[in-house]
Design an enzyme around this catalytic site. Structure first.
Site, short mmCIF file in Angstrom:
data_model
loop_
_atom_site.label_atom_id
_atom_site.label_comp_id
_atom_site.label_asym_id
_atom_site.label_seq_id
_atom_site.Cartn_x
_atom_site.Cartn_y
_atom_site.Cartn_z
N CYS A 115 10.40 -10.65 -45.91
CA CYS A 115 9.85 -10.77 -44.55
C CYS A 115 10.88 -10.49 -43.47
CB CYS A 115 9.25 -12.15 -44.37
SG CYS A 115 8.07 -12.58 -45.67
N HIS A 252 8.69 -13.61 -37.56
CA HIS A 252 7.82 -13.18 -38.64
C HIS A 252 6.59 -14.08 -38.65
CE1 HIS A 252 6.05 -12.84 -42.53
NE2 HIS A 252 6.63 -13.92 -43.01
N ASN A 282 -0.26 -13.26 -43.28
CA ASN A 282 1.17 -13.01 -43.50
C ASN A 282 1.32 -11.63 -44.14
OD1 ASN A 282 3.77 -12.86 -44.62
ND2 ASN A 282 3.87 -15.03 -45.07
#
Length: 335
Positions: A115, A252, A282
């Site tokens: 990420c 993120h 996500n």
């Protein structure tokens, strides 16, 4: 502050058309919309088709960028793709992107920083251009996390979605857009979020999941809400900036509740924070460009504003960068 001769000149994104809503997840596992929203803030995520892979999403994000800004990518001399879900061990996703876009003379490298991959990619692009080695770099964050998600695991399958974002970074003779950067790693924490590969053991612990994504959400949460506010303050100190001089914080988009906790412990409130988590889930390396594009399309993010980006995740690793947003507003079309 860092020396920068690199400028962001265009961006584009792509998400698959297929939507996986919380109502859809109720049919797969023991969960419900209220439980998911309360714990994650997520309402839906996009899912790639069975025959649609990460390089396909990356190429479509670049094509969206070309449509929006009418830029020429034929002379790009480096492609950096941040992804944790390549369709092959090799060739790289970046090499597949090069082939599909027909760019004749370019380097092509994948970045595996989960990420944090997109923010690492921006750091590298600035370094490559500012050093004089390259003049035009394509930075892409792209993921098909649905392909490594266990849809029988109610703790993880509610989280992840697919998507891609692309930035074009070019050399400038003026001061560039990149102000300062930080990065760091706590590698012993890698056991808390992983997808097993050739080895089935890490830190002398047997791995689970048979290649699917496995996450200890509690441990990742504790690490992230401590680390991200610390590194945001560190970046501000390095740049000699005050929090009010940052227009937008872009972490993120792992989990909205996690981001809210970061903002409570940090120096920039949730009201000045951009996310993509509610409608995209996500999306790992793609989440930051997706959040930025949503803000551009909504008229929130304007040319001349300043952003603090922080990617964090598997590794455990993080990478942050403060940038000035110089992409012209007038060239953006809602496509």
């Amino acid at each position: 502050m860092i020396i920068s001769k690199a400028k962001i000149t265009a961006m584009g994104t792509y998400v698959p058309t297929k939507i996986l809503s919380n109502a859809d997840l109720e049919k797969l596992v023991d969960t419900n919309d209220e439980w998911i929203v309360q714990r994650t803030g997520m309402r839906e995520r996009r899912i790639a088709e069975q025959d649609q892979f990460v390089s396909d999403l990356a190429v479509l994000a670049v094509k969206n960028m070309i449509t929006r800004y009418q830029v020429d990518i034929s002379d790009v001399d480096m492609i950096l793709v941040a992804t944790s879900t390549p369709e092959y061990a090799f060739p790289s996703t970046a090499a597949r992107v090069q082939a599909k876009l027909g760019i004749m003379a370019t380097g092509a490298i994948d970045l595996n920083a989960a990420c944090a991959g997109f923010t690492y990619g921006l750091q590298l692009a600035n370094g490559l251009i500012t050093s004089g080695m390259y003049r035009k770099v394509l930075v892409i964050g792209a993921e098909t996390l649905s392909k490594i998600t266990d849809y029988t695991d109610r703790t993880t399958c509610i989280l992840f979605g697919d998507g891609a974002g692309a930035f074009l970074i070019e050399k400038t003779e003026e001061q560039g857009d990149f102000i300062t950067a930080v990065s760091g790693t706590q590698g012993e924490g890698g056991i808390h979020v992983y997808s097993a590969g050739l080895s089935s053991v890490m830190n002398d612990i047997a791995l689970q999941g048979e290649g699917k994504l496995v996450q200890n959400g509690r441990e990742v949460y504790k690490w992230a809400i401590r680390t991200v506010p610390e590194q945001l303050r560190r970046m501000l100190d390095l740049a000699n900036l005050q929090p009010e001089q940052i227009d937008w914080f872009v972490p993120h988009s792992a989990n909205l509740r996690m981001i809210e906790a970061m903002c409570e412990r940090g120096v920039i409130p949730i009201e000045r924070t951009l996310t993509s988590v509610e409608c995209r889930g996500n999306t790992s390396a793609a989440s930051i460009p997706l959040a930025i594009q949503l803000a551009v399309d909504e008229g929130k993010l304007k040319k001349g504003q300043r952003l603090a980006l922080v990617g964090f995740g598997g590794g455990l690793t993080y990478a942050g960068i403060i940038i000035d947003w110089s992409v012209p507003d007038s060239q953006v079309a809602n496509t």
